[in-house]
Design a protein around this motif. Sequence first.
Motif, PDB file in Angstrom:
ATOM      1  N   ILE A   4       1.645   4.047   5.248  1.00  0.00           N
ATOM      2  CA  ILE A   4       0.596   3.957   6.269  1.00  0.00           C
ATOM      3  C   ILE A   4       0.525   5.287   6.995  1.00  0.00           C
ATOM      4  O   ILE A   4       1.541   5.813   7.476  1.00  0.00           O
ATOM      5  N   SER A   5      -0.698   5.832   7.070  1.00  0.00           N
ATOM      6  CA  SER A   5      -0.853   7.134   7.719  1.00  0.00           C
ATOM      7  C   SER A   5      -2.208   7.232   8.398  1.00  0.00           C
ATOM      8  O   SER A   5      -3.126   6.468   8.112  1.00  0.00           O
ATOM      9  N   ASP A   6      -2.297   8.182   9.300  1.00  0.00           N
ATOM     10  CA  ASP A   6      -3.510   8.481  10.042  1.00  0.00           C
ATOM     11  C   ASP A   6      -4.130   9.730   9.419  1.00  0.00           C
ATOM     12  O   ASP A   6      -3.418  10.604   8.921  1.00  0.00           O
ATOM     13  N   GLY A   7      -5.458   9.861   9.428  1.00  0.00           N
ATOM     14  CA  GLY A   7      -6.037  11.059   8.849  1.00  0.00           C
ATOM     15  C   GLY A   7      -7.526  11.170   9.063  1.00  0.00           C
ATOM     16  O   GLY A   7      -8.148  10.328   9.717  1.00  0.00           O
ATOM     17  N   LYS A   8      -8.091  12.222   8.501  1.00  0.00           N
ATOM     18  CA  LYS A   8      -9.531  12.458   8.530  1.00  0.00           C
ATOM     19  C   LYS A   8     -10.005  12.792   7.125  1.00  0.00           C
ATOM     20  O   LYS A   8      -9.228  13.369   6.335  1.00  0.00           O
ATOM     21  N   PRO A   9     -11.271  12.464   6.790  1.00  0.00           N
ATOM     22  CA  PRO A   9     -11.779  12.827   5.476  1.00  0.00           C
ATOM     23  C   PRO A   9     -11.658  14.325   5.225  1.00  0.00           C
ATOM     24  O   PRO A   9     -12.024  15.140   6.068  1.00  0.00           O
ATOM     25  N   GLY A  10     -11.086  14.701   4.091  1.00  0.00           N
ATOM     26  CA  GLY A  10     -10.982  16.095   3.706  1.00  0.00           C
ATOM     27  C   GLY A  10      -9.742  16.804   4.204  1.00  0.00           C
ATOM     28  O   GLY A  10      -9.434  17.909   3.744  1.00  0.00           O
ATOM     29  N   SER A  11      -9.004  16.178   5.139  1.00  0.00           N
ATOM     30  CA  SER A  11      -7.830  16.854   5.685  1.00  0.00           C
ATOM     31  C   SER A  11      -6.522  16.178   5.298  1.00  0.00           C
ATOM     32  O   SER A  11      -5.449  16.645   5.673  1.00  0.00           O
ATOM     33  N   GLY A  12      -6.601  15.056   4.557  1.00  0.00           N
ATOM     34  CA  GLY A  12      -5.396  14.374   4.104  1.00  0.00           C
ATOM     35  C   GLY A  12      -4.712  13.613   5.223  1.00  0.00           C
ATOM     36  O   GLY A  12      -5.171  13.603   6.375  1.00  0.00           O
ATOM     37  N   PRO A  13      -3.584  12.979   4.918  1.00  0.00           N
ATOM     38  CA  PRO A  13      -2.868  12.195   5.926  1.00  0.00           C
ATOM     39  C   PRO A  13      -2.255  13.078   7.003  1.00  0.00           C
ATOM     40  O   PRO A  13      -1.981  14.255   6.787  1.00  0.00           O
ATOM     41  N   GLY A  14      -2.036  12.471   8.173  1.00  0.00           N
ATOM     42  CA  GLY A  14      -1.426  13.185   9.284  1.00  0.00           C
ATOM     43  C   GLY A  14       0.046  13.463   9.037  1.00  0.00           C
ATOM     44  O   GLY A  14       0.614  13.088   8.006  1.00  0.00           O
ATOM     45  N   PRO A  15       0.722  14.088  10.011  1.00  0.00           N
ATOM     46  CA  PRO A  15       2.118  14.505   9.806  1.00  0.00           C
ATOM     47  C   PRO A  15       3.114  13.348   9.814  1.00  0.00           C
ATOM     48  O   PRO A  15       4.230  13.500   9.333  1.00  0.00           O
ATOM     49  N   PHE A  16       2.720  12.196  10.363  1.00  0.00           N
ATOM     50  CA  PHE A  16       3.645  11.070  10.457  1.00  0.00           C
ATOM     51  C   PHE A  16       3.195   9.950   9.525  1.00  0.00           C
ATOM     52  O   PHE A  16       2.046   9.526   9.556  1.00  0.00           O
ATOM     53  N   VAL A  17       4.099   9.482   8.693  1.00  0.00           N
ATOM     54  CA  VAL A  17       3.807   8.421   7.734  1.00  0.00           C
ATOM     55  C   VAL A  17       4.818   7.302   7.915  1.00  0.00           C
ATOM     56  O   VAL A  17       6.028   7.556   8.026  1.00  0.00           O
ATOM     57  N   LEU A  18       4.332   6.077   7.976  1.00  0.00           N
ATOM     58  CA  LEU A  18       5.208   4.906   8.047  1.00  0.00           C
ATOM     59  C   LEU A  18       5.356   4.350   6.633  1.00  0.00           C
ATOM     60  O   LEU A  18       4.364   4.043   5.976  1.00  0.00           O
ATOM     61  N   GLU A  19       6.597   4.262   6.153  1.00  0.00           N
ATOM     62  CA  GLU A  19       6.850   3.837   4.779  1.00  0.00           C
ATOM     63  C   GLU A  19       7.668   2.543   4.753  1.00  0.00           C
ATOM     64  O   GLU A  19       8.716   2.458   5.389  1.00  0.00           O
ATOM     65  N   PHE A  20       7.148   1.565   4.012  1.00  0.00           N
ATOM     66  CA  PHE A  20       7.866   0.320   3.773  1.00  0.00           C
ATOM     67  C   PHE A  20       8.310   0.312   2.315  1.00  0.00           C
ATOM     68  O   PHE A  20       7.470   0.391   1.415  1.00  0.00           O
ATOM     69  N   ASP A  21       9.596   0.210   2.072  1.00  0.00           N
ATOM     70  CA  ASP A  21      10.134   0.235   0.710  1.00  0.00           C
ATOM     71  C   ASP A  21      10.755  -1.115   0.387  1.00  0.00           C
ATOM     72  O   ASP A  21      11.536  -1.653   1.183  1.00  0.00           O
ATOM     73  N   ASN A  22      10.430  -1.655  -0.795  1.00  0.00           N
ATOM     74  CA  ASN A  22      10.960  -2.971  -1.146  1.00  0.00           C
ATOM     75  C   ASN A  22      12.482  -2.960  -1.308  1.00  0.00           C
ATOM     76  O   ASN A  22      13.111  -4.014  -1.290  1.00  0.00           O
ATOM     77  N   GLY A  23      13.076  -1.774  -1.436  1.00  0.00           N
ATOM     78  CA  GLY A  23      14.528  -1.690  -1.512  1.00  0.00           C
ATOM     79  C   GLY A  23      15.218  -2.170  -0.257  1.00  0.00           C
ATOM     80  O   GLY A  23      16.409  -2.499  -0.273  1.00  0.00           O
ATOM     81  N   GLU A  24      14.475  -2.230   0.866  1.00  0.00           N
ATOM     82  CA  GLU A  24      15.042  -2.706   2.127  1.00  0.00           C
ATOM     83  C   GLU A  24      14.893  -4.222   2.274  1.00  0.00           C
ATOM     84  O   GLU A  24      15.266  -4.787   3.301  1.00  0.00           O
ATOM     85  N   LEU A  25      14.336  -4.876   1.257  1.00  0.00           N
ATOM     86  CA  LEU A  25      14.141  -6.319   1.291  1.00  0.00           C
ATOM     87  C   LEU A  25      14.997  -6.954   0.211  1.00  0.00           C
ATOM     88  O   LEU A  25      14.822  -6.682  -0.972  1.00  0.00           O
ATOM     89  N   ASP A  26      15.934  -7.795   0.594  1.00  0.00           N
ATOM     90  CA  ASP A  26      16.860  -8.395  -0.364  1.00  0.00           C
ATOM     91  C   ASP A  26      16.164  -9.303  -1.370  1.00  0.00           C
ATOM     92  O   ASP A  26      16.616  -9.452  -2.504  1.00  0.00           O
TER      93      ASP A  26
END
Length: 408
Positions: free
Chosen positions: A82-104
Motif C-alpha cells: 500500500i502506497s501513496d502517489g501521483k500519476p507519473g511520479s510512482g509511489p511515495g517514499p513510505f510503503v506499507l507491506e503485508f506479507d503472508n509469512g507473518e500469518l501462521d
Amino acid sequence: MKLDSGILIVGGGLNGPALALALGDAGFDVTVIDALKAGTRGEDEFDGRGYALALASQRLLKAIGVWGRVADNATPLLEIRISDGKPGSGPGPFVLEFDNGELDEGPMGYMVEDRFLASALLEAMTAHPKVTLIDGALVTAQEVGPASVTLTLDSGKALTGRMVVGCDGRRSGVAERAGIGRHGHDYGQTALVCAIAHEKPHHGVAHQFFMPPGPLAILPLPGNQCSIVWTESHAEAARIHALDDAGYLEELRPRFGDFLGEISLAGRRFTYPLNLTVANTFVADRLALVGDAAHGMHPIAGQGLNAGLKDVGALAEVLTLAKRRGEDYGRIDVLDRYQQWRRFDVASMVTATETVNRLFSNDNPILRTVRDIGLGAVNAMPSLRRGFIREAAGLTGDLPKLLQGRQI
C-alpha cells in the motif's frame, strides 16, 4: 399451511447460492429465485473481473463444498503493498507491506475470477438435494403472514416459505417491498475495471496505489495477468472509458508504472459508479437481507463480497441453532440475533472505508504528509502490522463457525 420451501432466497449471484448451500447442509429446504437464466452466469470468456477473497471467506467456501471447484484457478495473495502517489511520479517514499509469512494460517487470501466462482456456486447449488433453483424469474409481489411469506413470480406462480432472504443487490426488491428504507451517499467516483497482461511476473503481490482522485488496485490473476480497479471522478472516468483501447492504455500507464514491464489490455472494460448504501434495518418479520442488499460500500478495501460472506455465515448459524432449539426461525426476535451480530461489524467497515477514502483521495500536502508518515509508522511496528494483516485476512472479530472452517 403447506410450505413450498423452508427458506426462499431472492438473488442468484454469489451470496444467494452460498447461503443456499450453507442452509441446505444444515437440513433446510431452500428455494433460490434468480432473475437471470442459469446459463448466463459463469461464462467461459475471460474478462478479468475477480474478487479478493479473504482467508476466512475461503474457509467458508471450503466448508460448503465450493472451494475444491475453484482452487486450481485461484491465485494466492502472498503480499499486499500500500502506497501513496501521483500519476507519473510512482509511489511515495513510505510503503506499507503485508506479507503472508507473518500469518501462521497461510496466504491472506486468494484472487478468484468471477466466472469461475459463479460457475462453481451454480454447479454446487444445482447438485444439492436440499436446494431448488428457479431461474429466469422475477418476484413481483411478497406478502408476509403470521407464520409464512408468499412470493409471487412474474409467471403468476406463488411460492410460500417460512421466511425470505434478500440477496438481490443494492436495489433490493425484497427490501423495497418490505418498506425498508436506505441511507448513504454518492462518492462522486466511478471505478474503471479491466484486466491487463504484463511482461514480468507479479509473484502474487497485490498493490493499492492511492492517487488524488481515488485508489488504483492491481490484483494478481493466474499467469502474467492482473485485475485492475481504478477509481476516478465520474466525469474523468466517463472520458477515459470512452477512449479506444490505445487511448485507455495511455491514460493507465503513468498511473500503473513500469514495475511489471510492458502492459496490454486483456478482456473487456467495465465501469461501476461508487456509492454507499446501507439498509435502515437488516431484518423484518420473516425477512432478512444479506450482502449488498443490506450494505454496499466503497471497494477501497475489497471487502464487499467478504462482508457478504460474513452475513452468509452469521445468518446460517443463527437459523440453524434456532431450528435445533425448536424455535420458529422466521420470527423477528430470532432474526434480530443476526442483525445484532452483523450490524456493528458493518458499521465499523463503513466508517473505516469512509475515513480512508476521505484521507487518501485528495492532493492536500498536509494530509499527504500525515498519511505517508502513518504508512511508514505502521510498517515499522511488527505487532501493529500483524494486526492489520489478520484484519485483511478476515480473521478478527466474532467470526461465524463457517468462516473459521468449522461446521455449524
